[in-house]
Design an enzyme around this catalytic site. Structure first.
Site, PDB file in Angstrom:
ATOM      1  N   GLY A 157      -3.868   6.252  -0.030  1.00 32.61           N
ATOM      2  CA  GLY A 157      -3.840   5.636  -1.344  1.00 32.61           C
ATOM      3  C   GLY A 157      -3.977   4.128  -1.351  1.00 32.61           C
ATOM      4  N   SER A 158      -4.790   3.534  -0.490  1.00 37.91           N
ATOM      5  CA  SER A 158      -4.912   2.085  -0.436  1.00 37.91           C
ATOM      6  C   SER A 158      -5.638   1.540  -1.662  1.00 37.91           C
ATOM      7  CB  SER A 158      -5.664   1.669   0.835  1.00 37.91           C
ATOM      8  OG  SER A 158      -4.995   2.131   1.985  1.00 37.91           O
ATOM      9  N   ASN A 159      -5.272   0.313  -2.020  1.00 33.95           N
ATOM     10  CA  ASN A 159      -5.933  -0.411  -3.101  1.00 33.95           C
ATOM     11  C   ASN A 159      -6.343  -1.781  -2.588  1.00 33.95           C
ATOM     12  OD1 ASN A 159      -5.160   1.602  -5.237  1.00 33.95           O
ATOM     13  ND2 ASN A 159      -3.111   0.887  -4.695  1.00 33.95           N
ATOM     14  N   ASN A 195      -9.983   3.795  -2.812  1.00 40.07           N
ATOM     15  CA  ASN A 195     -10.387   5.006  -2.096  1.00 40.07           C
ATOM     16  C   ASN A 195     -11.374   5.851  -2.879  1.00 40.07           C
ATOM     17  OD1 ASN A 195      -7.063   4.891  -1.210  1.00 40.07           O
ATOM     18  ND2 ASN A 195      -8.642   4.651   0.337  1.00 40.07           N
TER      19      ASN A 195
END
Length: 652
Positions: free
Chosen positions: A212-214, A472
């Protein structure tokens, strides 16, 4: 994966300034060959300075061992294929992403060691093999780790997890190189080791939440001062070897980089120097293919009508009682032959684009020295080692850059259509190719440093003066004013529905650039960037809110099993909730349980806005009376409005 708080990297100064709240006295690490200064600031963050790469690695290895020796010591046992010996064959491995039984893990990692892939890569010249700088950094890191262990003693280690344990001992440079290779293989063969060894479950890979990277890279038109800013919000695990470690590494006049470094790696993977900053998000482009083999017998297969024998690898693993078990693995021209999916007529081999990728660490090291985006892009073109991530970056000049420079098998759309075969593993239907003909082999680009992958000219890239962002999602909606299309499907699909997380990300940026978020004048400062990211907006609840009174009109809903459920308490809470996932808010627990089926079609004028709507509350009959079925669409369902928008949103 658990979520981490966002790390904000702001490049808004001509000269870099570090404010230290609390500084311990610097420690000098020296073993006669290497020397480094280790200064720890608030929260114990190490700032390491040395006169050369060997000393820098020594200081980093020493500092890391002070803080996390047990984690790396355990992982070295894994990389050596010795977990069954110390922890038993059935216990789970310490892989934080995809743990498997220790015996499965040991067979896989013994096979990697026995294959000789790391010595072959170390024998090659850069960029295919490591540079001299990286080799010295690795050697120093190993010496620093071992120096701390020697000085402290296994029996006196501060962490009881490994204090006095027989499996703790000195590490070698080979261990570190194996870790770097395994990191590159994480989303390929290293994530499918049970299918190679033969302990996979019949129903296919375990379904886990997507990473869940931003990330935002803000250019001069998005910031108040006209310089670049980066939001780095990586969501790697909080435990184990894939956790980030904050560090600053300095060689005066040569290197000065701060950021996050994955455990057991001597480089900064996400970070900034005085003029350039970058971050990453996991790309869901393809990393591997399965090739269906046309078997002649159990140990040979046909390609273009000719018989090719499989390679055979005998792997031995020692158990706790000293018993040695043997396991036979097979290989093909494409890669390892899977134990899963075999019949008397076909078998499957795994071809991993990162199988021989030891280039990533050199790319990160060179990125740390980049003075601007031009140099950073040149670095990525030189090494072509990013294993599975997008890159988002900016510099003090105020350009914002996005690229998927990750390793992607060179399979054109036409080739995928022509060569596609059924998958033996659920969920991998788009990955299987015909292995009986050389016409289905991976292609090659002239600008690629290795055969079989797409070169820099074929990869999605975008440079802007306002911003680029990714959560993502695929490459195409990096900036709504400049959708990226026309790339091979192996990189991901364009014109796809955006999920809530990338949509709220784009909406947050749009509101800040227009000044509509209540944070003051338009444009980002460090303070407004922090406030935007820490706003805790629950986007699915925002979409749900307009229909909430209709949902709560009846005090009882009926489950799919016919059981009535009193929703008055939940409705009272949700109707009072402000939609912010704060620690003192009561709404998030209700929203988390009830918003899984909420969604809305994107606004045709802007992908970051949407009309409210809903589909279902888990296990409840839907829609309730008065809620229009026309608004009950969810991602993957047909949109009632065209997508993508007929015209892009206006540029900020």
């Amino acid at each position: 994966m658990k979520l981490k708080s966002a790390a904000l990297i702001a490049l808004a100064l001509v000269a870099a300034v570090m404010v230290v709240v609390r500084t311990d006295a610097p420690a000098l690490a020296d073993d006669g060959r290497y020397a480094a200064e280790i200064r720890r600031t608030e929260y114990g963050i190490p700032h390491i300075s040395a006169k050369d790469y060997g000393g820098l690695g020594f200081g980093y290895g020493y500092a890391f061992a002070q803080d996390n020796l047990c984690v790396l010591a355990s992982w070295v046992v894994t990389l050596r294929g010795e977990r069954s010996r110390y922890f038993g064959p059935q216990a789970k491995s310490d892989d934080p992403v995809r743990p498997v039984a220790n015996l499965v893990s040991d067979v896989y990692y013994k096979s990697v060691a026995d294959s000789g892939v790391v010595p072959r890569l170390l024998a090659r010249r850069s960029p295919l093999g490591p540079t001299g700088e990286l080799r010295r950094l690795v050697d120093g890191y190993v010496a620093g780790y071992n120096r701390y262990l020697e000085q402290t003693g296994v029996a006196n280690l501060p962490d009881p997890t490994c204090r006095g344990k027989a499996w703790v001992g000195p590490i070698t440079a080979t261990d570190l190189w194996n870790n770097l290779l395994d990191l590159s293989r994480m989303t390929g063969i290293a994530g499918m080791k049970e299918y190679v060894v033969g302990e996979a479950e019949a129903e296919g890979p375990e379904r886990r939440p997507a990473a869940g990277s931003n990330a935002w890279a803000l250019g001069r038109r998005a910031t108040r001062d006209g310089h670049g800013m980066v939001l780095a919000d990586p969501h790697f695990p909080w435990n184990g070897i894939r956790r980030f470690y904050q560090v600053q590494l300095t060689i005066p006049g040569v290197l000065d980089i701060s950021g996050g470094s994955l455990y057991g790696t001597p480089v900064v993977e996400i970070g900034h120097n005085a003029t350039t900053a970058w971050t990453h998000t996991v790309s869901h482009a393809q990393r591997f293919n399965l090739y269906r083999l046309d078997l002649v017998d159990r140990t040979s297969y046909r390609v273009d009508g000719r018989t090719e024998p499989m390679g055979r690898q005998e792997v031995q693993v020692t158990l706790q009682d000293g018993t040695v078990v043997e396991h036979t693995l097979y290989t093909s021209r494409y890669g390892p032959v899977l134990a899963a999916g075999q019949t008397g007529k076909v078998a499957y081999a795994l071809a991993d684009a990162n199988a021989d990728n030891l280039r990533a660490a050199d790319e990160w090291l060179a990125m740390a020295r980049a003075r601007n985006l031009t140099q950073l892009r040149a670095t990525q073109n030189t090494y072509q080692g990013m294993p599975f991530v997008h890159t988002l970056a900016t510099d003090v000049g105020g350009s914002a850059y996005f690229a998927d420079t990750s390793m992607v098998p060179h399979v054109t759309d036409a080739q995928a259509e022509r060569c596609g075969k059924p998958s033996p593993i659920p969920g991998l239907e788009e990955y299987v190719l015909d292995g009986s003909t050389s016409a289905c082999l991976w292609g090659r680009d002239r600008d690629a440093v290795v055969p079989g992958v797409f070169g820099p000219g074929a990869r999605p890239r975008l440079t802007r003066s306002d911003y680029v962002a990714n959560s993502n999602n695929t490459f195409w909606m990096t900036n709504p004013s400049a959708p990226l299309t026309g790339y091979p499907r192996a990189f991901g699909k364009a014109r796809t529905d955006l999920e809530p997380r990338p949509r709220v990300s784009l909406d947050m940026i749009a509101q800040r650039l227009s000044g509509a978020d209540g944070l003051g004048a338009p444009g980002f400062t460090l303070e407004t960037l922090q406030a935007s990211v820490q706003g805790k907006r629950n986007y699915t609840f925002e979409l749900m809110r307009p229909d909430l009174p209709k949902l709560c009109r009846d005090s009882t809903l009926t489950t799919s099993g016919g059981k009535p459920v009193d929703v008055r308490g939940a409705c009272r809470t949700l109707l009072k909730w402000n939609g912010r996932a704060t620690l003192d808010g009561r709404g998030p627990s209700c929203g988390a349980s009830s918003s899984g089926g909420w969604g809305a079609p994107p606004n045709r004028e802007s992908p970051s806005t949407a009309r409210g709507g809903c589909r279902s509350i888990p296990r409840a009959r839907w829609p309730p009376p008065g809620v229009s079925r026309a608004t009950t669409r969810w991602y993957g369902w047909p949109w009632p409005t065209p997508w993508p928008p007929s015209r892009p949103a206006a540029s900020p």
